[in-house]
Scaffold this motif. Structure first.
Motif, PDB file in Angstrom:
ATOM      1  N   LYS A 175      42.275   5.711   8.986  1.00 40.10           N
ATOM      2  CA  LYS A 175      41.646   5.471  10.289  1.00 40.10           C
ATOM      3  C   LYS A 175      40.625   4.329  10.222  1.00 40.10           C
ATOM      4  O   LYS A 175      39.868   4.245   9.274  1.00 40.10           O
ATOM      5  CB  LYS A 175      40.935   6.737  10.777  1.00 40.10           C
ATOM      6  N   TYR A 176      40.607   3.525  11.263  1.00 41.75           N
ATOM      7  CA  TYR A 176      39.673   2.407  11.408  1.00 41.75           C
ATOM      8  C   TYR A 176      39.826   1.346  10.314  1.00 41.75           C
ATOM      9  O   TYR A 176      38.999   1.251   9.399  1.00 41.75           O
ATOM     10  CB  TYR A 176      38.215   2.907  11.448  1.00 41.75           C
ATOM     11  N   PRO A 177      40.871   0.515  10.406  1.00 45.64           N
ATOM     12  CA  PRO A 177      41.069  -0.569   9.432  1.00 45.64           C
ATOM     13  C   PRO A 177      39.814  -1.445   9.323  1.00 45.64           C
ATOM     14  O   PRO A 177      39.220  -1.810  10.329  1.00 45.64           O
ATOM     15  CB  PRO A 177      42.226  -1.371  10.022  1.00 45.64           C
ATOM     16  N   ILE A 178      39.419  -1.752   8.090  1.00 48.60           N
ATOM     17  CA  ILE A 178      38.194  -2.517   7.856  1.00 48.60           C
ATOM     18  C   ILE A 178      38.311  -3.924   8.457  1.00 48.60           C
ATOM     19  O   ILE A 178      37.341  -4.450   9.002  1.00 48.60           O
ATOM     20  CB  ILE A 178      37.900  -2.590   6.334  1.00 48.60           C
ATOM     21  N   ASP A 179      39.501  -4.514   8.399  1.00 52.56           N
ATOM     22  CA  ASP A 179      39.664  -5.868   8.958  1.00 52.56           C
ATOM     23  C   ASP A 179      39.914  -5.841  10.471  1.00 52.56           C
ATOM     24  O   ASP A 179      40.123  -6.877  11.081  1.00 52.56           O
ATOM     25  CB  ASP A 179      40.777  -6.626   8.223  1.00 52.56           C
ATOM     26  N   PHE A 227      32.062   3.821  -5.407  1.00 46.85           N
ATOM     27  CA  PHE A 227      32.164   2.718  -4.459  1.00 46.85           C
ATOM     28  C   PHE A 227      32.823   1.497  -5.119  1.00 46.85           C
ATOM     29  O   PHE A 227      33.652   0.820  -4.509  1.00 46.85           O
ATOM     30  CB  PHE A 227      30.759   2.356  -3.942  1.00 46.85           C
ATOM     31  N   GLY A 228      32.468   1.239  -6.383  1.00 48.79           N
ATOM     32  CA  GLY A 228      33.038   0.096  -7.103  1.00 48.79           C
ATOM     33  C   GLY A 228      34.557   0.202  -7.176  1.00 48.79           C
ATOM     34  O   GLY A 228      35.273  -0.797  -7.038  1.00 48.79           O
ATOM     35  N   ALA A 229      35.065   1.408  -7.390  1.00 49.63           N
ATOM     36  CA  ALA A 229      36.515   1.603  -7.476  1.00 49.63           C
ATOM     37  C   ALA A 229      37.179   1.173  -6.163  1.00 49.63           C
ATOM     38  O   ALA A 229      38.197   0.476  -6.160  1.00 49.63           O
ATOM     39  CB  ALA A 229      36.831   3.064  -7.770  1.00 49.63           C
ATOM     40  N   LEU A 230      36.582   1.560  -5.041  1.00 44.01           N
ATOM     41  CA  LEU A 230      37.181   1.225  -3.748  1.00 44.01           C
ATOM     42  C   LEU A 230      36.994  -0.250  -3.414  1.00 44.01           C
ATOM     43  O   LEU A 230      37.871  -0.867  -2.802  1.00 44.01           O
ATOM     44  CB  LEU A 230      36.576   2.113  -2.663  1.00 44.01           C
ATOM     45  N   LEU A 231      35.866  -0.812  -3.834  1.00 49.16           N
ATOM     46  CA  LEU A 231      35.647  -2.242  -3.617  1.00 49.16           C
ATOM     47  C   LEU A 231      36.669  -3.063  -4.415  1.00 49.16           C
ATOM     48  O   LEU A 231      37.199  -4.067  -3.927  1.00 49.16           O
ATOM     49  CB  LEU A 231      34.214  -2.606  -4.033  1.00 49.16           C
ATOM     50  N   GLY A 232      36.974  -2.616  -5.625  1.00 52.21           N
ATOM     51  CA  GLY A 232      37.978  -3.294  -6.442  1.00 52.21           C
ATOM     52  C   GLY A 232      39.342  -3.237  -5.777  1.00 52.21           C
ATOM     53  O   GLY A 232      40.085  -4.225  -5.737  1.00 52.21           O
ATOM     54  N   ASP A 233      39.648  -2.083  -5.219  1.00 50.22           N
ATOM     55  CA  ASP A 233      40.926  -1.868  -4.535  1.00 50.22           C
ATOM     56  C   ASP A 233      41.014  -2.768  -3.281  1.00 50.22           C
ATOM     57  O   ASP A 233      42.064  -3.351  -2.994  1.00 50.22           O
ATOM     58  CB  ASP A 233      40.973  -0.379  -4.182  1.00 50.22           C
ATOM     59  N   ILE A 234      39.909  -2.896  -2.565  1.00 51.40           N
ATOM     60  CA  ILE A 234      39.876  -3.740  -1.364  1.00 51.40           C
ATOM     61  C   ILE A 234      40.024  -5.219  -1.753  1.00 51.40           C
ATOM     62  O   ILE A 234      40.768  -5.973  -1.130  1.00 51.40           O
ATOM     63  CB  ILE A 234      38.549  -3.506  -0.586  1.00 51.40           C
ATOM     64  N   THR A 235      39.312  -5.614  -2.810  1.00 49.98           N
ATOM     65  CA  THR A 235      39.399  -6.996  -3.287  1.00 49.98           C
ATOM     66  C   THR A 235      40.843  -7.329  -3.672  1.00 49.98           C
ATOM     67  O   THR A 235      41.357  -8.404  -3.351  1.00 49.98           O
ATOM     68  CB  THR A 235      38.480  -7.187  -4.516  1.00 49.98           C
ATOM     69  N   ALA A 236      41.497  -6.391  -4.339  1.00 50.74           N
ATOM     70  CA  ALA A 236      42.886  -6.605  -4.749  1.00 50.74           C
ATOM     71  C   ALA A 236      43.790  -6.739  -3.523  1.00 50.74           C
ATOM     72  O   ALA A 236      44.710  -7.568  -3.507  1.00 50.74           O
ATOM     73  CB  ALA A 236      43.363  -5.458  -5.637  1.00 50.74           C
ATOM     74  N   SER A 237      43.534  -5.935  -2.478  1.00 53.83           N
ATOM     75  CA  SER A 237      44.358  -6.031  -1.269  1.00 53.83           C
ATOM     76  C   SER A 237      44.177  -7.394  -0.600  1.00 53.83           C
ATOM     77  O   SER A 237      45.134  -7.976  -0.095  1.00 53.83           O
ATOM     78  CB  SER A 237      43.999  -4.928  -0.275  1.00 53.83           C
ATOM     79  N   PHE A 238      42.940  -7.875  -0.592  1.00 58.26           N
ATOM     80  CA  PHE A 238      42.683  -9.206  -0.032  1.00 58.26           C
ATOM     81  C   PHE A 238      43.529 -10.234  -0.780  1.00 58.26           C
ATOM     82  O   PHE A 238      44.217 -11.059  -0.166  1.00 58.26           O
ATOM     83  CB  PHE A 238      41.193  -9.561  -0.158  1.00 58.26           C
ATOM     84  N   TYR A 239      43.531 -10.156  -2.090  1.00 60.50           N
ATOM     85  CA  TYR A 239      44.312 -11.083  -2.909  1.00 60.50           C
ATOM     86  C   TYR A 239      45.819 -10.910  -2.665  1.00 60.50           C
ATOM     87  O   TYR A 239      46.562 -11.892  -2.523  1.00 60.50           O
ATOM     88  CB  TYR A 239      43.978 -10.866  -4.390  1.00 60.50           C
ATOM     89  N   GLY A 247      44.748  -5.562   5.723  1.00 62.87           N
ATOM     90  CA  GLY A 247      45.898  -4.712   6.054  1.00 62.87           C
ATOM     91  C   GLY A 247      45.473  -3.298   6.414  1.00 62.87           C
ATOM     92  O   GLY A 247      44.326  -2.897   6.193  1.00 62.87           O
ATOM     93  N   ASP A 248      46.437  -2.537   6.958  1.00 64.55           N
ATOM     94  CA  ASP A 248      46.139  -1.179   7.433  1.00 64.55           C
ATOM     95  C   ASP A 248      45.906  -0.179   6.308  1.00 64.55           C
ATOM     96  O   ASP A 248      45.517   0.959   6.558  1.00 64.55           O
ATOM     97  CB  ASP A 248      47.287  -0.680   8.325  1.00 64.55           C
ATOM     98  N   GLY A 249      46.144  -0.587   5.052  1.00 65.51           N
ATOM     99  CA  GLY A 249      45.923   0.328   3.934  1.00 65.51           C
ATOM    100  C   GLY A 249      44.465   0.390   3.502  1.00 65.51           C
ATOM    101  O   GLY A 249      44.111   1.178   2.621  1.00 65.51           O
ATOM    102  N   LYS A 250      43.595  -0.439   4.085  1.00 67.55           N
ATOM    103  CA  LYS A 250      42.169  -0.425   3.714  1.00 67.55           C
ATOM    104  C   LYS A 250      41.349  -0.074   4.953  1.00 67.55           C
ATOM    105  O   LYS A 250      41.170  -0.906   5.849  1.00 67.55           O
ATOM    106  CB  LYS A 250      41.724  -1.796   3.160  1.00 67.55           C
TER     107      LYS A 250
END
Ligand code: CTP
Ligand code: MG
Length: 183
Positions: free
Chosen positions: A35-39, A96-108, A52-55
């Motif tokens: 729910k509520y895509p960050i982008d 939080f770092g784990a999720l930030l890493g996951d978000i950074t990877a999705s951006f890439y 994307g909708d996965g973050k």
């Protein structure tokens, strides 16, 4: 107390236990997420979604809090006295770092034209653990140096076992129907 008080096998176990907020954060995000895509559905200049909708915010917030709480519970339940060296800021940085890493990877991944859920082997396996450790290196260096960057055992354990843990948890998530792909 630090990792030096344990035998090699014990330290491997303790390291995984200490890192459990990071491992759990991503798993819990799958449960609370969606729910509520960050982008906010926005596109990058390359025409693809920014993340994307996965973050989503529900994944980020639920995963961060869930990783801290469940990670804390697991650590206290299994090995209470490790808690002496683990405070709330470390739980937060790991989770939080784990999720930030996951978000950074999705951006890439989006910049490489990969769609939500597409596989990216090494990145998918290490993104979260790398960012957890990086945040701890920046904000809790003394703790990190005595528990994770102390000799070769902790880092070696993390590097070798993370892909198996990551894949194992995702296969379970896939089988019970909360995750769309087994990776
Ligand atoms: N999730 C979420 N918010 C996050 C992280 C995860 O909502 N910050 C949820 C999403 O429903 C996502 C699922 O957990 O689909 C699985 O997470 P992950 O595998 O990281 O996302 P993918 O769908 O594979 O998307 P991407 O390709 O961007 O990694
Ligand atoms: Mg994925």
């Amino acid at each position: 107390m630090n990792l030096e008080s344990y035998s090699i096998l014990e330290s491997m176990f303790v390291v995984l236990l200490i890192m459990s907020p990071a491992y759990l954060a991503n798993t819990i995000a799958v449960l609370t997420g969606g729910k509520y895509p960050i982008d906010q559905g926005k596109l990058h200049s390359d025409g693809n979604r920014i993340l994307g909708d996965g973050k989503t915010w529900s994944g980020l917030i639920g995963g961060t809090i869930g990783g801290m709480l469940v990670g804390y519970g697991v650590i206290v339940f299994i090995h209470e006295y490790i808690m002496e060296s683990l405070d709330i800021s470390i739980l937060f940085l790991l989770s939080f770092g784990a999720l930030l890493g996951d978000i950074t990877a999705s951006f890439y991944k989006r910049r490489q034209n990969l769609q939500r859920g597409d596989k990216f082997p090494l990145l998918d396996m290490y993104d979260f653990i790398f960012m957890s450790l990086l945040l701890c290196f920046i904000f809790e260096r003394v703790w990190l140096l005595s528990w994770i960057l102390d000799g070769w055992v902790p880092l070696f354990t993390i590097l070798v076992l993370t892909p198996f843990l990551h894949r194992g948890v995702n296969i379970i998530g896939y089988k019970i129907g909360v995750k769309n792909e087994p990776w």
